[in-house]
Design an enzyme around this catalytic site. Sequence first.
Site, mmCIF file in Angstrom:
data_model
loop_
_atom_site.group_PDB
_atom_site.id
_atom_site.type_symbol
_atom_site.label_atom_id
_atom_site.label_comp_id
_atom_site.label_asym_id
_atom_site.label_seq_id
_atom_site.Cartn_x
_atom_site.Cartn_y
_atom_site.Cartn_z
ATOM 1 N N GLU A 236 7.837 2.283 -6.049
ATOM 2 C CA GLU A 236 7.981 1.786 -4.675
ATOM 3 C C GLU A 236 8.068 2.980 -3.721
ATOM 4 O OE1 GLU A 236 7.502 -0.221 -2.460
ATOM 5 O OE2 GLU A 236 9.135 -1.660 -2.193
ATOM 6 N N ASP A 237 7.605 2.785 -2.482
ATOM 7 C CA ASP A 237 7.702 3.886 -1.511
ATOM 8 C C ASP A 237 9.128 4.043 -0.997
ATOM 9 O OD1 ASP A 237 7.617 1.485 -0.102
ATOM 10 O OD2 ASP A 237 6.123 2.133 1.364
ATOM 11 N N ASP B 6 3.660 3.741 6.566
ATOM 12 C CA ASP B 6 2.935 3.496 7.821
ATOM 13 C C ASP B 6 3.805 3.001 8.958
ATOM 14 O OD1 ASP B 6 3.422 0.877 6.655
ATOM 15 O OD2 ASP B 6 2.038 0.128 8.176
ATOM 16 N N ARG C 259 0.791 -1.198 0.000
ATOM 17 C CA ARG C 259 0.000 0.000 0.000
ATOM 18 C C ARG C 259 0.843 1.277 0.000
ATOM 19 N NH1 ARG C 259 -3.835 -1.969 4.873
ATOM 20 N NH2 ARG C 259 -2.476 -3.770 4.886
ATOM 21 N N GLY C 260 2.099 1.139 0.398
ATOM 22 C CA GLY C 260 2.930 2.306 0.680
ATOM 23 C C GLY C 260 3.069 3.329 -0.434
ATOM 24 N N PHE D 66 13.464 4.960 10.827
ATOM 25 C CA PHE D 66 12.141 4.510 10.392
ATOM 26 C C PHE D 66 11.265 5.735 10.138
ATOM 27 C CE2 PHE D 66 7.938 2.682 10.572
ATOM 28 C CZ PHE D 66 8.123 1.500 9.883
ATOM 29 N N ASP E 109 14.710 -0.524 1.317
ATOM 30 C CA ASP E 109 15.459 -0.729 2.554
ATOM 31 C C ASP E 109 16.521 -1.799 2.266
ATOM 32 O OD1 ASP E 109 15.940 -0.590 5.348
ATOM 33 O OD2 ASP E 109 14.466 -2.122 5.781
ATOM 34 N N THR E 110 16.258 -3.064 2.563
ATOM 35 C CA THR E 110 17.243 -4.111 2.227
ATOM 36 C C THR E 110 17.299 -4.353 0.715
ATOM 37 O OG1 THR E 110 15.617 -5.890 2.415
ATOM 38 C CG2 THR E 110 16.839 -5.301 4.422
ATOM 39 N N THR F 159 12.479 -7.024 -1.193
ATOM 40 C CA THR F 159 11.142 -6.989 -1.804
ATOM 41 C C THR F 159 11.233 -6.587 -3.276
ATOM 42 O OG1 THR F 159 10.322 -6.191 0.329
ATOM 43 C CG2 THR F 159 8.808 -6.030 -1.538
ATOM 44 N N LEU F 160 11.905 -5.477 -3.513
ATOM 45 C CA LEU F 160 11.974 -4.940 -4.865
ATOM 46 C C LEU F 160 12.708 -5.891 -5.812
ATOM 47 C CD1 LEU F 160 10.958 -2.481 -6.242
ATOM 48 C CD2 LEU F 160 13.050 -1.277 -5.614
ATOM 49 N N ARG G 8 -0.301 6.859 7.415
ATOM 50 C CA ARG G 8 -0.140 6.911 5.959
ATOM 51 C C ARG G 8 -0.662 8.228 5.394
ATOM 52 N NH1 ARG G 8 1.250 1.788 3.977
ATOM 53 N NH2 ARG G 8 0.316 0.025 5.046
#
Length: 173
Positions: free
Chosen positions: A95-96, A155, A40-41, A148, A99-100, A103-104, A161
């Site tokens: 993508e919002d 979120d 959702r980001g 963070f 980070d690591t 996911t992407l 959000r």
Amino acid sequence: MVVGKPLFTVEQIQHRVREIADAISSDYEGKDILVVGILRGAFMFMSDLVRAIKVPVVIDFIIASSYVKTDSTGEIKIHYDIREDIADKDILLIEDIVDTGVTLNHLRERILARRPKSLKICALLDKKERRLVDVPLDYVGFDIPDEFVVGYGLDYDNNFRNLPYIAIFKKTV
Ligand code: 5GP
């Protein structure tokens, strides 16, 4: 729980979004783009971005969540997949925050397996220090430190959000 003062204000975000949209419009001149938002980001960033892009776009989404067991392994679950036929399309994945990169990277490989004409990635925020997997980013809004952040689609436990700015979030104990 404390949401700090804006790390990026509404004005800074809107200015940067317009700059990225201009770069995208120029890079894709004469082409159509299939813009795929990672929910959702990315919803707020994507909606501002596509309104400022000047070439024709088709919109689709992917909903994914990661279950990170350790810092180096992540399992990605797909809850909603792209409905458009992506073969031979120019895809722009939105993508919002990266980070690591787990996911992407997973989503990128999944999309590439469906043989699009091209695939570019646009991320609003890049937390470079935390990267475990090297993912090529074509457009980045802002680099951020290892903190963070919430707001502008991002979120904490599904809250914050709707903040129109981005702020550092501290969990009080
Ligand atoms: P990665 O797979 O790159 O480690 O994780 C990316 C996802 O983790 C983002 O799409 C986002 O959902 C979440 N994430 C990573 N860092 C932050 C952060 O600072 N704030 C928020 N709200 N989500 C984050």
